[in-house]
Design an enzyme around this catalytic site. Sequence first.
Site, PDB file in Angstrom:
ATOM      1  N   HIS A  40       0.891  -1.309   0.046  1.00 22.89           N
ATOM      2  CA  HIS A  40      -0.021   0.022  -0.065  1.00 22.89           C
ATOM      3  C   HIS A  40       0.855   1.202  -0.196  1.00 22.89           C
ATOM      4  CE1 HIS A  40      -2.598  -2.857   2.322  1.00 22.89           C
ATOM      5  NE2 HIS A  40      -3.428  -2.617   1.498  1.00 22.89           N
ATOM      6  N   GLN A  93      -0.152  -4.238  -8.655  1.00 17.77           N
ATOM      7  CA  GLN A  93      -0.409  -5.255  -9.673  1.00 17.77           C
ATOM      8  C   GLN A  93      -0.638  -6.716  -9.035  1.00 17.77           C
ATOM      9  OE1 GLN A  93       0.471  -3.926 -12.345  1.00 17.77           O
ATOM     10  NE2 GLN A  93       0.528  -5.626 -13.803  1.00 17.77           N
ATOM     11  N   VAL A 108       4.894  -5.702  -4.100  1.00 13.98           N
ATOM     12  CA  VAL A 108       6.083  -5.567  -3.202  1.00 13.98           C
ATOM     13  C   VAL A 108       5.920  -6.924  -2.523  1.00 13.98           C
ATOM     14  CG1 VAL A 108       6.806  -4.394  -1.160  1.00 13.98           C
ATOM     15  CG2 VAL A 108       5.660  -3.125  -2.888  1.00 13.98           C
ATOM     16  N   SER A 155       0.416  -8.875   1.807  1.00 13.47           N
ATOM     17  CA  SER A 155      -0.841  -9.089   1.873  1.00 13.47           C
ATOM     18  C   SER A 155      -1.299  -8.983   3.468  1.00 13.47           C
ATOM     19  CB  SER A 155      -1.374 -10.391   1.090  1.00 13.47           C
ATOM     20  OG  SER A 155      -2.705 -10.563   1.775  1.00 13.47           O
TER      21      SER A 155
END
Lengths: 283, 283
Positions: free
Chosen positions: A37, A148, A176, A185
């Site tokens: 994020h 992505q 990332v 996540s």
Amino acid sequence: MELLQTIAAVRNYVAAARQRGLSIGLVPTMGYLHEGHLSLARAARQQNDVVIMSIFVNPTQFGPNEDFARYPRDLERDRELAAGAGVDAVFAPAVEEMYPAGYATYVQVEGLTEVLCGASRPGHFRGVTTVVSKLFNIVQPDRAYFGQKDYQQALVIKRMVRDLNFPIEIITIPTVREADGLALSSRNKYLTPEQRRSALSLHRALNLGSDLIKAGEREAAVVRRAMEKEITAWPETRIDYVAISDADTLKPLEKIAGRVLLALAVWVGNTRLIDNVVLEVND
Amino acid sequence: MELLQTIAAVRNYVAAARQRGLSIGLVPTMGYLHEGHLSLARAARQQNDVVIMSIFVNPTQFGPNEDFARYPRDLERDRELAAGAGVDAVFAPAVEEMYPAGYATYVQVEGLTEVLCGASRPGHFRGVTTVVSKLFNIVQPDRAYFGQKDYQQALVIKRMVRDLNFPIEIITIPTVREADGLALSSRNKYLTPEQRRSALSLHRALNLGSDLIKAGEREAAVVRRAMEKEITAWPETRIDYVAISDADTLKPLEKIAGRVLLALAVWVGNTRLIDNVVLEVND
């Protein structure tokens, strides 16, 4: 940094920025922020005068048996992280602010949403495109940023923006990863230490698939089987899908050629994880 | 008056107006303009610096056996009438400009769209809300104007605007009628002289229903039966629906009370006509 909790507060904030002629970047998130994020926020910071991050665990994109209730939330920590990444304002509305009584309108992209995660999670993308449409109309940004890692989501949103003529540029930012390759996540928090090790199978399978293709394999079935074997070799894994698809249409490929998406969704214990990679295969 | 045929041309036109700080009113139409449309344009003229009228026979709101192909079109005449009503720019795109190859996104309002015209014309309102969303994003008006004659359409669009947070004010304008009471409609052109007489049955039935209610009748079934009798007394008429409904929820009423919608759709020959009236019943 401003904390905005109502749509009216965002409209006032945005109107003031617009009157000063400032450009606006929007970073839509469900919070519980990680470096993925924050990389979106930093990109937005570089490209816009004002950066607004939304933090909203959107109920309409969760199925009835999914993890809406237990999805991790920590607004205090998120506010600090967002401020550190250069966010000017966080929009964190209550569910009733976004979906008041009598709510009845949904935005649906057909086709692209019926495969991969859309096949496993019926209604998921309808919830995503609906809430993103609302955020676009509330914030009216010049640019909006998506990761992505949620490849299909970004593709669906680009399709929606083109089809419905939203005057907004969609920018996607690379996934990332942890040092060992696990894609970041918010759901990684659910994993036990043993499951955390098994979660590496996603990245391993994508690497294996990519390596086979780079070595010249062009039969999608062969690559897919190798990837599936890699995943199921790890404890507590259960494959939702392993897909080798056209990266633009998401149609499954038999022969590997062009822009190719390797995408997978794997249950590790009770946690569903996704990851993907895009390859250019020109030969 | 400007004629704009591409989305890019509208965006340029609107950006120039916005830079000068001008407000924008949008009048969405399917063209073949009559006094009803022009009353919308005149209201927009009074309330906005710039008035844009769209003229687009929208294929996604027609069913497969409906009159999309033969719907009347006359852009030259429409341009003159629009200019006379104070319209600054007409946006008249080709179908491929609005729905290019690969188009896949739809906006749907649930509930309100499943009754009355929505029951007879499945998918109709989905097409309406989709094209209106597109027009809203292309023009980004301050206000948009719709006729009360399409009562359900205006209610559905208001619901969509509220739900998706479009920053646009929806203004509805009373139905314009011929001297004898027939509601203006581009489809009146389809009627033979005999059918034109039978088309009066709609207005007559609405008047009869209103009179019965004003005289104290509160049983919806009684009023509806009287209205149906009035319609079927005329040659070539066939009732699609006669409804007595809550004017906000469109739910059918048994006892007549509150804000009440009398709405009907009637086939006259091969032409489907609609009309409605709203009454306040407080006793």
